[in-house]
Write a protein that holds these residues in place. Structure first.
Motif, PDB file in Angstrom:
ATOM      1  N   ASP A  55     102.280  87.202  63.403  1.00  0.00           N
ATOM      2  CA  ASP A  55     102.412  87.391  61.955  1.00  0.00           C
ATOM      3  C   ASP A  55     101.893  86.198  61.144  1.00  0.00           C
ATOM      4  OD1 ASP A  55     103.471  89.807  62.493  1.00  0.00           O
ATOM      5  OD2 ASP A  55     105.556  89.249  62.110  1.00  0.00           O
ATOM      6  N   HIS A  56     101.907  85.007  61.766  1.00  0.00           N
ATOM      7  CA  HIS A  56     101.520  83.799  61.015  1.00  0.00           C
ATOM      8  C   HIS A  56     100.251  83.140  61.547  1.00  0.00           C
ATOM      9  CE1 HIS A  56     105.673  84.231  59.750  1.00  0.00           C
ATOM     10  NE2 HIS A  56     106.026  84.177  61.022  1.00  0.00           N
ATOM     11  N   THR A  57      99.680  83.696  62.585  1.00  0.00           N
ATOM     12  CA  THR A  57      98.576  83.024  63.284  1.00  0.00           C
ATOM     13  C   THR A  57      97.374  83.942  63.385  1.00  0.00           C
ATOM     14  OG1 THR A  57     100.322  82.155  64.726  1.00  0.00           O
ATOM     15  CG2 THR A  57      98.043  81.684  65.382  1.00  0.00           C
ATOM     16  N   PHE A  58      96.181  83.389  63.138  1.00  0.00           N
ATOM     17  CA  PHE A  58      94.962  84.125  63.460  1.00  0.00           C
ATOM     18  C   PHE A  58      93.875  83.133  63.870  1.00  0.00           C
ATOM     19  CE2 PHE A  58      90.856  86.068  62.745  1.00  0.00           C
ATOM     20  CZ  PHE A  58      91.013  87.270  63.414  1.00  0.00           C
ATOM     21  N   ILE A  59      93.639  83.023  65.169  1.00  0.00           N
ATOM     22  CA  ILE A  59      92.592  82.129  65.666  1.00  0.00           C
ATOM     23  C   ILE A  59      91.258  82.880  65.582  1.00  0.00           C
ATOM     24  CG2 ILE A  59      91.800  80.774  67.663  1.00  0.00           C
ATOM     25  CD1 ILE A  59      94.476  79.777  66.611  1.00  0.00           C
ATOM     26  N   PRO A  60      90.238  82.275  64.940  1.00  0.00           N
ATOM     27  CA  PRO A  60      88.961  82.982  64.774  1.00  0.00           C
ATOM     28  C   PRO A  60      88.223  83.157  66.105  1.00  0.00           C
ATOM     29  CG  PRO A  60      88.786  80.740  63.946  1.00  0.00           C
ATOM     30  CD  PRO A  60      90.231  80.956  64.309  1.00  0.00           C
ATOM     31  N   PRO A  61      87.315  84.143  66.162  1.00  0.00           N
ATOM     32  CA  PRO A  61      86.649  84.507  67.418  1.00  0.00           C
ATOM     33  C   PRO A  61      86.047  83.326  68.166  1.00  0.00           C
ATOM     34  CG  PRO A  61      85.985  85.994  65.663  1.00  0.00           C
ATOM     35  CD  PRO A  61      86.878  84.972  65.036  1.00  0.00           C
ATOM     36  N   GLU A  62      85.361  82.434  67.465  1.00  0.00           N
ATOM     37  CA  GLU A  62      84.630  81.353  68.157  1.00  0.00           C
ATOM     38  C   GLU A  62      85.571  80.335  68.774  1.00  0.00           C
ATOM     39  OE1 GLU A  62      84.609  82.029  64.968  1.00  0.00           O
ATOM     40  OE2 GLU A  62      84.918  80.208  63.776  1.00  0.00           O
ATOM     41  N   LYS A  63      86.870  80.394  68.406  1.00  0.00           N
ATOM     42  CA  LYS A  63      87.813  79.435  68.984  1.00  0.00           C
ATOM     43  C   LYS A  63      88.731  80.057  70.023  1.00  0.00           C
ATOM     44  CE  LYS A  63      87.679  76.104  65.324  1.00  0.00           C
ATOM     45  NZ  LYS A  63      88.230  75.749  64.015  1.00  0.00           N
ATOM     46  N   ARG A  64      88.443  81.298  70.413  1.00  0.00           N
ATOM     47  CA  ARG A  64      89.345  81.964  71.358  1.00  0.00           C
ATOM     48  C   ARG A  64      88.988  81.737  72.820  1.00  0.00           C
ATOM     49  NH1 ARG A  64      91.991  87.424  68.739  1.00  0.00           N
ATOM     50  NH2 ARG A  64      92.291  86.504  66.684  1.00  0.00           N
ATOM     51  N   GLY A  65      87.801  81.213  73.084  1.00  0.00           N
ATOM     52  CA  GLY A  65      87.401  81.001  74.476  1.00  0.00           C
ATOM     53  C   GLY A  65      87.265  82.291  75.250  1.00  0.00           C
ATOM     54  N   ILE A  66      86.726  83.312  74.569  1.00  0.00           N
ATOM     55  CA  ILE A  66      86.554  84.619  75.190  1.00  0.00           C
ATOM     56  C   ILE A  66      85.072  84.882  75.409  1.00  0.00           C
ATOM     57  CG2 ILE A  66      86.694  87.103  74.697  1.00  0.00           C
ATOM     58  CD1 ILE A  66      89.437  86.625  73.522  1.00  0.00           C
ATOM     59  N   GLY A  67      84.720  85.408  76.576  1.00  0.00           N
ATOM     60  CA  GLY A  67      83.337  85.797  76.851  1.00  0.00           C
ATOM     61  C   GLY A  67      83.204  87.304  76.753  1.00  0.00           C
ATOM     62  N   MET A  68      82.087  87.760  76.195  1.00  0.00           N
ATOM     63  CA  MET A  68      81.928  89.201  76.005  1.00  0.00           C
ATOM     64  C   MET A  68      80.609  89.701  76.564  1.00  0.00           C
ATOM     65  SD  MET A  68      83.406  89.982  72.252  1.00  0.00           S
ATOM     66  CE  MET A  68      83.008  88.470  71.400  1.00  0.00           C
ATOM     67  N   VAL A  69      80.671  90.866  77.214  1.00  0.00           N
ATOM     68  CA  VAL A  69      79.451  91.534  77.663  1.00  0.00           C
ATOM     69  C   VAL A  69      79.491  92.948  77.087  1.00  0.00           C
ATOM     70  CG1 VAL A  69      78.061  92.275  79.625  1.00  0.00           C
ATOM     71  CG2 VAL A  69      79.439  90.196  79.802  1.00  0.00           C
ATOM     72  N   PHE A  70      78.638  93.204  76.115  1.00  0.00           N
ATOM     73  CA  PHE A  70      78.609  94.524  75.495  1.00  0.00           C
ATOM     74  C   PHE A  70      77.332  95.242  75.894  1.00  0.00           C
ATOM     75  CE2 PHE A  70      81.584  93.180  71.805  1.00  0.00           C
ATOM     76  CZ  PHE A  70      82.653  93.283  72.655  1.00  0.00           C
ATOM     77  N   GLN A  71      77.365  96.568  75.820  1.00  0.00           N
ATOM     78  CA  GLN A  71      76.240  97.350  76.340  1.00  0.00           C
ATOM     79  C   GLN A  71      74.966  97.176  75.531  1.00  0.00           C
ATOM     80  OE1 GLN A  71      76.989 101.531  76.191  1.00  0.00           O
ATOM     81  NE2 GLN A  71      78.099 101.423  74.282  1.00  0.00           N
ATOM     82  N   ASP A  72      75.043  97.094  74.239  1.00  0.00           N
ATOM     83  CA  ASP A  72      73.825  97.170  73.440  1.00  0.00           C
ATOM     84  C   ASP A  72      73.156  95.817  73.193  1.00  0.00           C
ATOM     85  OD1 ASP A  72      74.224  99.890  73.276  1.00  0.00           O
ATOM     86  OD2 ASP A  72      75.556  99.659  71.567  1.00  0.00           O
ATOM     87  N   TYR A  73      73.804  94.990  72.390  1.00  0.00           N
ATOM     88  CA  TYR A  73      73.154  93.739  72.021  1.00  0.00           C
ATOM     89  C   TYR A  73      73.421  92.692  73.103  1.00  0.00           C
ATOM     90  CZ  TYR A  73      77.834  93.190  70.026  1.00  0.00           C
ATOM     91  OH  TYR A  73      79.191  93.181  69.825  1.00  0.00           O
ATOM     92  N   ALA A  74      72.937  92.995  74.303  1.00  0.00           N
ATOM     93  CA  ALA A  74      73.240  92.142  75.434  1.00  0.00           C
ATOM     94  C   ALA A  74      72.573  90.770  75.326  1.00  0.00           C
ATOM     95  CB  ALA A  74      72.832  92.831  76.730  1.00  0.00           C
TER      96      ALA A  74
END
Ligand code: ADP
Ligand code: ADP
Length: 227
Positions: free
Chosen positions: A71-90
């Motif tokens: 409810d009080h926190t929102f870490i932006p995408p670039e700071k989450r340390g998440i890697g993504m592999v998507f089908q289209d814009y690979a």
């Protein structure tokens, strides 16, 4: 628990009901989860919530001890340390294989970056393709570069959105098996979304079935019998 997702609720602005309703899921470190469901069931929305591309109405996400959302926190995408592999814009079409991988690497000297690129290309068996552009690679090779790019910054969580759907059937199986091997070798905690039950069973340790934004079933995948 390495990843803790609690009671996520999300509704698109112009929608009459939530796309995601009280979605909860826990992952152990190194675990591979497949989220399985028909088109429109909410799979991509969950990945976008995890990645930080959408903000939930309520709920909580913790990854590797760090609170990403409540409810009080929102870490932006670039700071989450998440890697993504998507089908289209690979991949970036105007960058060589090595520059595609380098793009996600920050806070490293040039030498460290070069070393990391070599390690990743060795992992996906593409060391000789450093200087090639994506259009000079087969579909399977492009998919492997996308994986190398996602793994390079050593993300704490990897997300895959239908990663095989642009490949032909025989290649899908080959890439799927390679991918599982690499994820297990690197102990990467991973979440896949797919509408394909066979893919889910072949890749994942557990599968989560989702229908209209609600978790219907979570089941453990039995390891294949050996003869
Ligand atoms: P899946 O990935 O399982 O196909 P999605 O997460 O894309 O499902 O969609 C879940 C639900 O949210 C669907 O009913 C879909 O129509 C709706 N939805 C997806 N994106 C939007 C959007 N941008 N605006 C409004 N509704 C959307
Ligand atoms: P993979 O199983 O790794 O996807 P393929 O069997 O599809 O590989 O391709 C075999 C070989 O053909 C590869 O070594 C690749 O370099 C070459 N190749 C495939 N598509 C292309 C292309 N569009 N341009 C240049 N070489 C290609």
């Amino acid at each position: 628990m390495f990843v803790q997702i609690e009671d996520l609720v999300y509704q698109y602005r112009n929608a009459s009901e939530p796309a995601i309703k009280n979605f909860s899921l826990q992952l152990n470190e190194g675990e591979i989860i497949a989220i399985l469901g028909e088109s429109g069931s909410g799979k991509s929305t969950i990945l976008r919530l995890l990645a930080g591309l959408e903000t939930p109405k309520s709920g909580m996400i913790i990854i590797n001890g760090q609170k990403m959302v409540d409810d009080h926190t929102f870490i932006p995408p670039e700071k989450r340390g998440i890697g993504m592999v998507f089908q289209d814009y690979a991949l970036f079409p105007h960058m060589t294989v090595e520059n595609n991988i380098k793009f996600g690497l920050r806070h490293m000297t040039s030498k460290q970056k070069q070393k990391r690129i070599e390690e990743m290309l060795e992992l996906v068996n593409l060391l000789d393709y450093k200087k090639r552009y994506p259009y000079e690679l087969s579909g399977g090779q492009q998919q492997r570069v996308a994986l190398a790019r996602a793994l390079a910054p050593a993300p704490s969580l990897l997300l895959f959105d239908e990663p095989f759907s642009n490949l032909d059937a025989s290649l899908q199986m080959k890439i799927r098996d390679e991918l599982k091997q690499i994820l297990k070798q690197t102990k990467s905690t991973s979440i896949f979304v797919t509408h394909d039950q066979v893919d889910a069973a072949a890749l994942a340790d557990r599968t989560v079935l989702i229908e209209k934004g609600v978790v219907k079933n979570i089941s453990k995948v039995e390891p294949p019998k050996s003869y």
